[in-house]
Design an enzyme around this catalytic site. Structure first.
Site, PDB file in Angstrom:
ATOM      1  N   ASP A 172       7.896  15.987  10.849  1.00 18.94           N
ATOM      2  CA  ASP A 172       7.581  15.677   9.455  1.00 18.94           C
ATOM      3  C   ASP A 172       6.072  15.588   9.233  1.00 18.94           C
ATOM      4  O   ASP A 172       5.594  14.686   8.548  1.00 18.94           O
ATOM      5  CB  ASP A 172       8.271  14.372   9.036  1.00 18.94           C
ATOM      6  CG  ASP A 172       8.295  14.187   7.527  1.00 18.94           C
ATOM      7  OD1 ASP A 172       8.209  15.209   6.798  1.00 18.94           O
ATOM      8  OD2 ASP A 172       8.382  13.040   7.062  1.00 18.94           O
TER       9      ASP A 172
ATOM     10  N   GLU B  87       5.187   3.021  -0.358  1.00 18.84           N
ATOM     11  CA  GLU B  87       6.619   2.843  -0.245  1.00 18.84           C
ATOM     12  C   GLU B  87       7.293   4.185  -0.076  1.00 18.84           C
ATOM     13  O   GLU B  87       6.787   5.222  -0.486  1.00 18.84           O
ATOM     14  CB  GLU B  87       7.177   2.095  -1.449  1.00 18.84           C
ATOM     15  CG  GLU B  87       7.189   2.861  -2.744  1.00 18.84           C
ATOM     16  CD  GLU B  87       7.757   2.004  -3.872  1.00 18.84           C
ATOM     17  OE1 GLU B  87       6.956   1.400  -4.596  1.00 18.84           O
ATOM     18  OE2 GLU B  87       8.984   1.936  -4.008  1.00 18.84           O
ATOM     19  N   GLY B  88       8.422   4.129   0.593  1.00 21.92           N
ATOM     20  CA  GLY B  88       9.172   5.361   0.815  1.00 21.92           C
ATOM     21  C   GLY B  88      10.646   5.050   0.792  1.00 21.92           C
ATOM     22  O   GLY B  88      11.045   3.959   0.390  1.00 21.92           O
ATOM     23  N   THR B  89      11.423   5.996   1.263  1.00 25.06           N
ATOM     24  CA  THR B  89      12.865   5.792   1.197  1.00 25.06           C
ATOM     25  C   THR B  89      13.317   4.706   2.163  1.00 25.06           C
ATOM     26  O   THR B  89      14.318   4.056   1.954  1.00 25.06           O
ATOM     27  CB  THR B  89      13.596   7.096   1.542  1.00 25.06           C
ATOM     28  OG1 THR B  89      13.011   7.630   2.739  1.00 25.06           O
ATOM     29  CG2 THR B  89      13.441   8.111   0.439  1.00 25.06           C
ATOM     30  N   TYR B  90      12.535   4.498   3.242  1.00 19.87           N
ATOM     31  CA  TYR B  90      12.917   3.515   4.254  1.00 19.87           C
ATOM     32  C   TYR B  90      12.605   2.094   3.819  1.00 19.87           C
ATOM     33  O   TYR B  90      13.185   1.149   4.290  1.00 19.87           O
ATOM     34  CB  TYR B  90      12.125   3.803   5.544  1.00 19.87           C
ATOM     35  CG  TYR B  90      10.658   3.831   5.259  1.00 19.87           C
ATOM     36  CD1 TYR B  90       9.930   2.651   5.237  1.00 19.87           C
ATOM     37  CD2 TYR B  90      10.027   5.030   4.915  1.00 19.87           C
ATOM     38  CE1 TYR B  90       8.603   2.662   4.883  1.00 19.87           C
ATOM     39  CE2 TYR B  90       8.695   5.039   4.578  1.00 19.87           C
ATOM     40  CZ  TYR B  90       7.988   3.858   4.551  1.00 19.87           C
ATOM     41  OH  TYR B  90       6.686   3.852   4.179  1.00 19.87           O
ATOM     42  N   GLY B  91      11.608   1.922   2.925  1.00 17.58           N
ATOM     43  CA  GLY B  91      11.175   0.578   2.572  1.00 17.58           C
ATOM     44  C   GLY B  91       9.729   0.577   2.110  1.00 17.58           C
ATOM     45  O   GLY B  91       9.265   1.532   1.493  1.00 17.58           O
TER      46      GLY B  91
ATOM     47  N   LYS C 165       5.039  -2.168   8.121  1.00 13.91           N
ATOM     48  CA  LYS C 165       6.031  -1.291   7.519  1.00 13.91           C
ATOM     49  C   LYS C 165       7.373  -1.987   7.586  1.00 13.91           C
ATOM     50  O   LYS C 165       7.856  -2.317   8.662  1.00 13.91           O
ATOM     51  CB  LYS C 165       6.047   0.010   8.333  1.00 13.91           C
ATOM     52  CG  LYS C 165       6.895   1.122   7.806  1.00 13.91           C
ATOM     53  CD  LYS C 165       6.559   2.376   8.604  1.00 13.91           C
ATOM     54  CE  LYS C 165       7.466   3.536   8.288  1.00 13.91           C
ATOM     55  NZ  LYS C 165       7.097   4.730   9.072  1.00 13.91           N
TER      56      LYS C 165
ATOM     57  N   ILE D 296       0.812  -1.219   0.000  1.00 14.64           N
ATOM     58  CA  ILE D 296       0.000   0.000   0.000  1.00 14.64           C
ATOM     59  C   ILE D 296       0.842   1.264   0.000  1.00 14.64           C
ATOM     60  O   ILE D 296       0.302   2.362  -0.084  1.00 14.64           O
ATOM     61  CB  ILE D 296      -0.979   0.036   1.195  1.00 14.64           C
ATOM     62  CG1 ILE D 296      -0.248  -0.298   2.495  1.00 14.64           C
ATOM     63  CG2 ILE D 296      -2.149  -0.883   0.961  1.00 14.64           C
ATOM     64  CD1 ILE D 296      -1.142  -0.192   3.718  1.00 14.64           C
TER      65      ILE D 296
END
Lengths: 335, 475
Positions: free
Chosen positions: B156, B35-39, B57, B33
């Site tokens: 953030d 995604e980002g820079t972390y995973g 996550k 669902i």
């Protein structure tokens, strides 16, 4: 009267995992140390060695079962497990080392304290026979740096003390897991600063008196360093550790009527505790400090030899043979 | 512990038929669902309770070969200590020893403010109803007030990090998510700005843009102001172009967008302005960018005399020391006027208002837990995140709507033996992280039993005497 500011800082301690899960009774501790020791003994009996392998991927395994275990029993004497007292000495030795290493890296006291608390909590779950305290000590320092936002790479840390940094990384997950990921810990130093600030305000201290209070704070921090080496951080909340350190320091400096100050503190907190209850706690902390002994290197030699033989009997045999050639391999104190 | 289950070599044999780690078997994986820079973020259902959805996550190992991701550690350690209705709930932490990645399991939230705003802007073409705006804002402030009073700055906040529950019993409840950049701000050991540049540029406070070294919880309040305006207008308030060359808090275009709407900051209004590095150095002549007619109320279509406008302008106060706090904002007149804010922000308690049916979160069912994508073309997946943002840029870029397949080669497949080993060491009370309905793993239970046995067998191996236990240990 308004709440002293440091008490507000302590407000989050009241809802913390530190308070909820990591303050024990002396009986709790005794049982946990015993259980870990007992488990390692059983492993030794079953597998002939106690060392838990931590693989590169962080997974754990027990030693290979010794198929010739029976032969060993007949030919050699089976390696003897450490007693809980010996385990305690070993932990005390490496806790002292934590302060050493942190000083060498000039890490702030908070990181030192965090690493110490991690180390203590880790060995509530494990025996030193299962995970070598030298490795866990370094990983705890590494983890404390990460948690306290003072990131140091494993490589840098390893280099600084001539240890393999991969070993630090291999143990990282097992340390975090053993801590249940409860990584925010409370040390007495911040409360000490708060107490001294509060004293400055309430005495309306000026010049000379101000300097005396500051000297008293410095001495108290050194007293707190000593407290951090005992079991006290697992038995008492940080506020009491700070007060014990302050009381000790006041004995040297004689700045204030501590009893009276404590009474005013308790009343401002609307505390249900009495001064005599508090005094019992502070006395108990004092007594832990005065009983605490950090073993010397010579004391350690015997225990370390025993540790080696039960962690990994075969390598012990080898190292015995090599002993005259390489002193280093049998030196437990390289860290 | 001697049950053999803990021996990784044994487990390797036991589990050789299955490449699913044991902890994963308690979930039915639905799909990816976000995604980002972390995973990556996955949606899963708990097998034993199919009505319960979980967002998982996954944090990759940190790139620089330095062990567990510090972002993951930061998020876990903070979430372990906090508990509030308007803060996302961490229900479990799982570890994959194979690649040292961590999996954080959260209560799943069907919506987020990014998707809600987008739905109104692109699909239904009308404003979000005033009750919903007010309720969302109140709950956001309520969660933030809790965080700030616990000395945590989020750092953030942006619409995709503000989740809204879709489940029946908690429907319409706001949850602040993504604590990967959050930190405790009492007694920082280093200036906070050492931690790299934070806050997505559109929601970044002016003091950060001007290079403040020690910033405060006021940065979160600026972001709330921006989000409030966006809820009203369905458009980001200050949509600056980010210069991404090097990590750089100074963003001229973003400052310019702010100045255009709020007017030029002056030393009278903001006395410490002159101490901020980028202002002092007059980088790219920012001091000369003058705009005469501040017109915030025209941008947000509010009467300058309305309580809503008053609250908004207090959140967008230039001077962080004068900016309204979360606690003060909750007391603002705006929240005491009809319509009063409610717990279910999506459905007003008085009927009559039209209820908007927000779409459910798009799920990419072609991606498995390891992040590998099957050959069929992926379904478009929104860049909004169930659990978090951390997206690398402004998220209206149309090309962000298609997930970037994870490089398969870079991801190790899970090692079942490593997973099994997790059981071994989970005795440190991970049960405490399992307050919900997730069944305890077998290994843990077995261990507890084992410990009991060992205790019983214990005879008097005395420890040096401890002083008698105190009745009260609380200071």
């Amino acid at each position: 009267m308004s709440r002293p500011s440091f008490l507000n800082n302590m407000a989050d301690f009241l809802t913390s995992t530190h308070r909820a899960k990591w303050i024990f009774s002396p009986q709790d501790l005794k049982e946990k140390y015993k259980a870990a020791n007992q488990r390692a003994r059983q492993t030794l009996e079953k597998y002939g060695a106690t060392r838990m392998e931590v693989d590169v991927d962080g997974s754990l395994s027990y030693p290979e079962p010794q198929t010739d275990a029976k032969d060993n029993v007949e030919k050699h004497s089976r390696p003897k497990p450490l007693k809980t007292e010996e385990e305690q000495l070993l932990r005390a030795f490496y806790e002292f080392k934590i302060q050493d290493v942190c000083d060498a890296f000039k890490f702030p006291r908070k990181i030192q304290a965090t690493a110490l608390i991690y180390f203590k909590r880790f060995y509530l779950q494990w025996s030193v026979m299962e995970h070598h305290p030298k490795h866990i000590m370094l990983t705890c320092i590494y983890a404390a740096c990460k948690a306290e936002e003072n990131h140091v790479s494993a490589e840098e840390l390893g280099k600084g003390i001539e240890q393999d940094h991969q070993m630090i990384l291999n143990n990282e997950i097992i340390v975090f897991q053993s801590l249940g990921f409860d990584l925010i810990v409370y040390a007495p130093y911040r409360t000490l600063d708060g107490l001294v600030n509060d004293l400055e305000d309430s005495l309306q201290a000026k010049d000379e008196q101000l300097q005396m209070l500051r000297d008293m704070n410095e001495t108290a921090k050194i007293e707190a360093d000593k407290i951090m080496l005992t079991d006290a951080p697992l038995l008492f909340p940080p506020g009491q550790l700070a007060l014990a350190a302050l009381r000790k320091s006041n004995e040297v400096h004689g700045v204030l009527d501590l009893e009276r100050y404590l009474e005013s503190l308790l009343s401002r907190q609307h505390s249900t505790h009495t001064i005599s209850e508090l005094t019992v706690s502070l006395n108990a902390i004092d007594s832990l400090v005065s009983k605490h002994e950090t073993p010397t290197a010579t004391d350690m030699k015997h225990i370390d030899r025993k540790l080696k033989s039960c962690r990994d009997p075969s390598s012990h045999e080898k190292s015995k043979k090599r002993k005259h050639r390489s002193k280093e391999t049998s030196n437990p104190l390289q860290a | 512990m001697g049950d053999g289950n803990n021996n990784s070599r044994n487990n390797n044999n036991n589990n050789s038929n299955s490449n699913r780690p044991e902890w994963l078997q308690q979930y039915d994986l639905i799909g990816k669902i976000g995604e980002g820079t972390y995973g990556l973020v996955f949606l899963a259902k708990i097998k034993s309770n199919q009505s319960k959805s979980i967002a998982i996550k996954k944090f990759k190992q940190s790139k620089d070969g330095d062990g567990v991701s510090p972002t993951a550690i930061r998020e876990i350690m903070l979430l372990r200590e906090i508990n509030h209705e308007n803060v996302v709930k961490l229900v479990n932490v799982h570890i994959n020893h194979g690649d040292m990645s961590l999996y954080l399991a959260f209560d799943y939230a069907e919506h987020d403010l990014y998707e809600i705003i987008r739905h109104h802007r692109d699909k239904v073409n009308h404003a979000i109803n005033p009750y919903t705006v007010k309720s969302l804002l109140w709950q956001l402030l309520n969660g933030l007030n809790y965080l700030h009073s616990n000395w945590i700055i989020h750092r953030d906040l942006k619409p995709s990090n503000i989740l809204v529950m879709g489940e029946v019993e908690e429907q319409g409840v706001v949850k602040i998510a993504d604590f990967g950049l959050a930190r405790i701000y009492q007694a920082p050991l280093k200036p906070l700005s050492d931690n790299g540049v934070v806050v997505t540029i559109w929601y970044r406070a002016p003091e950060l843009l001007l290079g403040a070294k020690h910033y405060t919880s006021a940065v979160d309040m600026w972001a709330v102001g921006c989000i409030f305006a966006e809820l009203l207008t369905l458009k980001p308030l200050f949509q600056g172009q980010e210069v991404k060359a090097i990590p750089n808090p100074f963003q001229l275009d973003q400052l310019d967008k702010i100045f255009k709407v709020l007017g030029h900051p002056t030393q009278e209004k903001w006395p410490t302005l002159v101490n901020l590095p980028h202002w002092q150095l007059d980088v790219q002549h920012i001091q000369g960018h003058k705009y005469d007619n501040p017109g915030l109320y025209t941008v947000v279509h509010l009467s300058p005399k309305s309580p809503a406008y008053d609250l908004l302008s207090k959140m967008l106060e230039y001077d962080p020391r004068k900016r309204i706090t979360a606690a003060q904002a909750l007391e603002h007149e705006y929240f005491r006027l009809e319509p009063l804010p409610g717990r279910n922000a999506l459905v007003p308690s008085q009927s009559g208002e039209k209820v908007v049916n927000y779409p459910t979160r798009p799920v990419d069912t072609t991606t498995d837990f390891e992040g590998t994508t099957s050959l069929q073309p992926p379904q478009p997946v929104s860049s909004g995140n169930a659990v978090s943002g951390n997206m690398s840029g402004p998220h209206v870029m149309p090309n962000r709507s298609v997930p970037r397949p994870m490089p398969v080669g870079g991801m190790q497949r899970m090692q079942p033996q490593g997973m099994a080993a997790y059981n071994l060491s989970s005795q440190a009370g991970m049960g405490g992280m399992n307050p919900g309905n997730i069944p305890m793993q077998r290994g843990v239970a077995a261990q507890a039993h084992h410990h009991q046995q060992m205790r019983r067998k214990d005879s008097g191996m005395g420890m040096p005497g401890y002083p008698p236990q105190q009745k009260s240990r609380r200071f």
